[in-house]
Design an enzyme around this catalytic site. Structure first.
Site, PDB file in Angstrom:
ATOM      1  N   GLY A  50       0.781  -1.231   0.000  1.00  0.00           N
ATOM      2  CA  GLY A  50       0.000   0.000   0.000  1.00  0.00           C
ATOM      3  C   GLY A  50       0.816   1.286   0.000  1.00  0.00           C
ATOM      4  N   GLU A 102       4.455   5.425   5.555  1.00  0.00           N
ATOM      5  CA  GLU A 102       3.264   4.568   5.660  1.00  0.00           C
ATOM      6  C   GLU A 102       2.078   5.219   4.972  1.00  0.00           C
ATOM      7  OE1 GLU A 102       2.303   1.709   6.791  1.00  0.00           O
ATOM      8  OE2 GLU A 102       3.518   1.062   8.508  1.00  0.00           O
ATOM      9  N   ASP A 106      -3.461   2.787  11.689  1.00  0.00           N
ATOM     10  CA  ASP A 106      -4.775   2.486  12.254  1.00  0.00           C
ATOM     11  C   ASP A 106      -4.552   2.229  13.753  1.00  0.00           C
ATOM     12  OD1 ASP A 106      -7.444   1.736  12.412  1.00  0.00           O
ATOM     13  OD2 ASP A 106      -7.152  -0.228  11.548  1.00  0.00           O
ATOM     14  N   LYS A 134      -5.671   7.302  11.178  1.00  0.00           N
ATOM     15  CA  LYS A 134      -6.956   6.964  11.806  1.00  0.00           C
ATOM     16  C   LYS A 134      -6.720   6.973  13.309  1.00  0.00           C
ATOM     17  CE  LYS A 134      -9.212   3.601   9.117  1.00  0.00           C
ATOM     18  NZ  LYS A 134      -9.593   2.171   8.952  1.00  0.00           N
ATOM     19  N   ARG A 168      -6.387  -0.004  -5.185  1.00  0.00           N
ATOM     20  CA  ARG A 168      -5.183   0.740  -4.804  1.00  0.00           C
ATOM     21  C   ARG A 168      -4.909   1.895  -5.761  1.00  0.00           C
ATOM     22  NH1 ARG A 168      -2.454  -2.339  -0.864  1.00  0.00           N
ATOM     23  NH2 ARG A 168      -2.513  -4.589  -1.180  1.00  0.00           N
TER      24      ARG A 168
HETATM   25  P1  IMP Z   1      -2.523  -1.159  12.104  1.00  0.00           P
HETATM   26  O1  IMP Z   1      -1.494  -2.155  12.561  1.00  0.00           O
HETATM   27  O2  IMP Z   1      -3.851  -1.398  12.754  1.00  0.00           O
HETATM   28  O3  IMP Z   1      -2.078   0.274  12.271  1.00  0.00           O
HETATM   29  O4  IMP Z   1      -2.803  -1.485  10.584  1.00  0.00           O
HETATM   30  C1  IMP Z   1      -2.165  -0.850   9.567  1.00  0.00           C
HETATM   31  C2  IMP Z   1      -2.450  -1.538   8.248  1.00  0.00           C
HETATM   32  O5  IMP Z   1      -3.819  -1.980   8.138  1.00  0.00           O
HETATM   33  C3  IMP Z   1      -2.262  -0.529   7.131  1.00  0.00           C
HETATM   34  O6  IMP Z   1      -0.920  -0.506   6.693  1.00  0.00           O
HETATM   35  C4  IMP Z   1      -3.220  -1.032   6.078  1.00  0.00           C
HETATM   36  O7  IMP Z   1      -2.588  -2.016   5.281  1.00  0.00           O
HETATM   37  C5  IMP Z   1      -4.337  -1.685   6.861  1.00  0.00           C
HETATM   38  N1  IMP Z   1      -5.492  -0.765   7.003  1.00  0.00           N
HETATM   39  C6  IMP Z   1      -5.886  -0.100   8.113  1.00  0.00           C
HETATM   40  N2  IMP Z   1      -6.989   0.625   7.886  1.00  0.00           N
HETATM   41  C7  IMP Z   1      -7.318   0.433   6.593  1.00  0.00           C
HETATM   42  C8  IMP Z   1      -8.387   0.922   5.747  1.00  0.00           C
HETATM   43  O8  IMP Z   1      -9.266   1.715   6.144  1.00  0.00           O
HETATM   44  N3  IMP Z   1      -8.381   0.480   4.461  1.00  0.00           N
HETATM   45  C9  IMP Z   1      -7.441  -0.383   3.972  1.00  0.00           C
HETATM   46  N4  IMP Z   1      -6.429  -0.861   4.716  1.00  0.00           N
HETATM   47  C10 IMP Z   1      -6.372  -0.470   6.027  1.00  0.00           C
END
Ligand code: IMP
Length: 182
Positions: A50, A102, A106, A134, A168
């Site tokens: 991504g 990044e 999230d 987020k 994407r």
């Molecule tokens: P984290 O470990 O929860 O911060 O997840 C991060 C990863 O989850 C990101 O690098 C994305 O690949 C995926 N991700 C989180 N939120 C979204 C979203 O709303 N759409 C698509 N991919 C997401």
């Protein structure tokens, strides 16, 4: 023969962040990074897949010598935080000024793990730049030096972010219709 147009894709609810706002944000982040990293040994590190869309635009807004390198990871179990490195960096980052690029942060669990791995390799400095943040979903407290756009707790697609491998390539950030999410 039918014609596909993303504006009429039935899965897409609407545009959350426009192409123009993304471009302005990327160029502002590039300006800040250019000012902060002058005279340093900058290495941009991106997580496949991504992050590559943002990286490609961001690196051209940074007016400094730099290198690009890539990692790929897969999670053992969703939400657990622990990830397996399926493709490591090609180059050493020891003594380099590493900026992790990044697409979105999230919960922060993935990045938290990644930073602990990179820190063990003794970079001169280690910082994070994310385009989308987020932040209401954050589970770990992470220092994020460069954060582009705060977004609400919605699943988003486009500009690098996917739904099962698709979307994407959308040039904007979009929300999905609820029906698609179920
Ligand atoms: P984290 O470990 O929860 O911060 O997840 C991060 C990863 O989850 C990101 O690098 C994305 O690949 C995926 N991700 C989180 N939120 C979204 C979203 O709303 N759409 C698509 N991919 C997401």
């Amino acid at each position: 023969m039918g014609f596909y147009h993303s504006m009429h894709d039935p899965a897409i609810e609407g545009i959350l962040v426009s192409t123009e706002v993304i471009a302005d944000t990327v160029s502002e982040l590039g300006r800040r990074i250019t000012a902060d990293y002058a005279g340093k040994n900058l290495a941009l590190v991106t997580v496949l897949r991504g992050g590559v869309i943002f990286l490609a635009d961001l690196c051209r807004e940074i007016d400094l010598p730099l290198s690009l390198d890539f990692m790929a990871i897969s999670s053992y179990s969703p939400g657990a935080g622990a990830v397996r490195i399926t493709k490591d960096l090609d180059d050493s980052i020891t003594g380099r000024d590493v900026l992790v690029v990044e697409d979105i942060i999230d919960t922060g669990l993935t990045l938290n793990y990644l930073l602990s791995v990179l820190r063990q390799r003794d970079p001169a400095s280690l910082a994070v730049c994310t385009l989308f943040d987020k932040d209401v979903r954050r589970l770990v407290d992470l220092p994020i030096e460069y954060s582009g756009i705060r977004i609400p707790d919605r699943f988003v697609i486009g500009y690098g972010l996917d739904l099962m491998g698709r979307y994407r390539n959308l040039p904007f950030l979009a929300t999905l219709r609820e029906e698609v999410m179920e």
